[in-house]
Motif scaffolding. Structure first.
Motif, mmCIF file in Angstrom:
data_model
loop_
_atom_site.group_PDB
_atom_site.id
_atom_site.type_symbol
_atom_site.label_atom_id
_atom_site.label_comp_id
_atom_site.label_asym_id
_atom_site.label_seq_id
_atom_site.Cartn_x
_atom_site.Cartn_y
_atom_site.Cartn_z
ATOM 1 N N LYS A 121 10.124 -29.588 13.039
ATOM 2 C CA LYS A 121 9.721 -29.824 11.645
ATOM 3 C C LYS A 121 9.733 -31.321 11.335
ATOM 4 O O LYS A 121 8.794 -31.847 10.727
ATOM 5 C CB LYS A 121 10.660 -29.076 10.698
ATOM 6 N N GLU A 156 2.636 -37.606 8.180
ATOM 7 C CA GLU A 156 2.728 -38.809 7.344
ATOM 8 C C GLU A 156 1.927 -39.962 7.929
ATOM 9 O O GLU A 156 1.179 -40.634 7.220
ATOM 10 C CB GLU A 156 4.183 -39.251 7.208
ATOM 11 N N GLU A 201 6.335 -33.514 10.532
ATOM 12 C CA GLU A 201 6.178 -34.233 9.266
ATOM 13 C C GLU A 201 5.882 -35.711 9.508
ATOM 14 O O GLU A 201 5.075 -36.315 8.795
ATOM 15 C CB GLU A 201 7.435 -34.074 8.406
#
Length: 175
Positions: free
Chosen positions: A49, A57, A53
């Motif tokens: 996770k 980003e 992310e």
């Protein structure tokens, strides 16, 4: 869902060789098997996770051709994916061994040896390569010392050829 915490130590996972037979079982101690499962859970539930992310980003704010931050995050994601695949393979192929034989050294044995030339003692647990972690005194059965000690008994003298030279060991305890 289980509480996923970071393993106390992340082990270096021995990479699965390409073309390795699927029938090839990986010998693991019960503790090693449980540690690898805990690490896999952590990598899949938490690290996956976090890294996903990070990739997302960097993807949102980058020029794909010239962004080193994006490339770094993609590389980290690929490394994580490979480590997860390797751990899954090792766990799937695992054969848990229980070394109840304290009369001779085998995988899972806790061994104390005395180096006869330098007169110092070493204390370690003999484990599979997937479990080896030198700073915790877990040495691989495929290491020079591990290979040499397998099958030996209490009070046996063993000569070990290591990359740094010859060692003369006396087995003083097997647990």
């Amino acid at each position: 869902m289980q509480n996923v915490t970071e393993p106390t130590k992340l082990r270096k996972v021995v990479s699965v060789k390409e073309g390795e037979l699927l029938m090839d079982k990986k010998l693991l101690t019960e503790d090693g098997y449980n540690a690898l499962k805990k690490e896999l859970l952590y990598l899949k539930e938490k690290r996956w996770k976090e890294v996903s992310e990070k990739v997302q980003e960097s993807r949102n704010f980058c020029d794909f051709n010239e962004d080193p931050e994006y490339q770094t995050s993609v590389d980290e994601f690929a490394t994580l994916k490979k480590k997860i695949n390797d751990l899954e393979y090792i766990i799937k192929q695992a054969k848990i061994i229980k070394n109840a034989n304290i009369r001779e050294v085998g995988i899972g044995s806790i061994v104390t040896v005395k180096e006869m030339t330098e007169k110092y003692e070493m204390h370690f647990k003999l484990v599979s390569p997937a479990e080896s972690y030198l700073s915790e005194n877990y040495i691989s059965d495929e290491s020079p010392i591990g290979k040499s000690l397998i099958g030996h008994k209490l009070n046996d003298n063993v000569i070990v050829m290591t990359p740094s030279g010859m060692m003369h060991l006396l087995i003083t305890e097997i647990q």
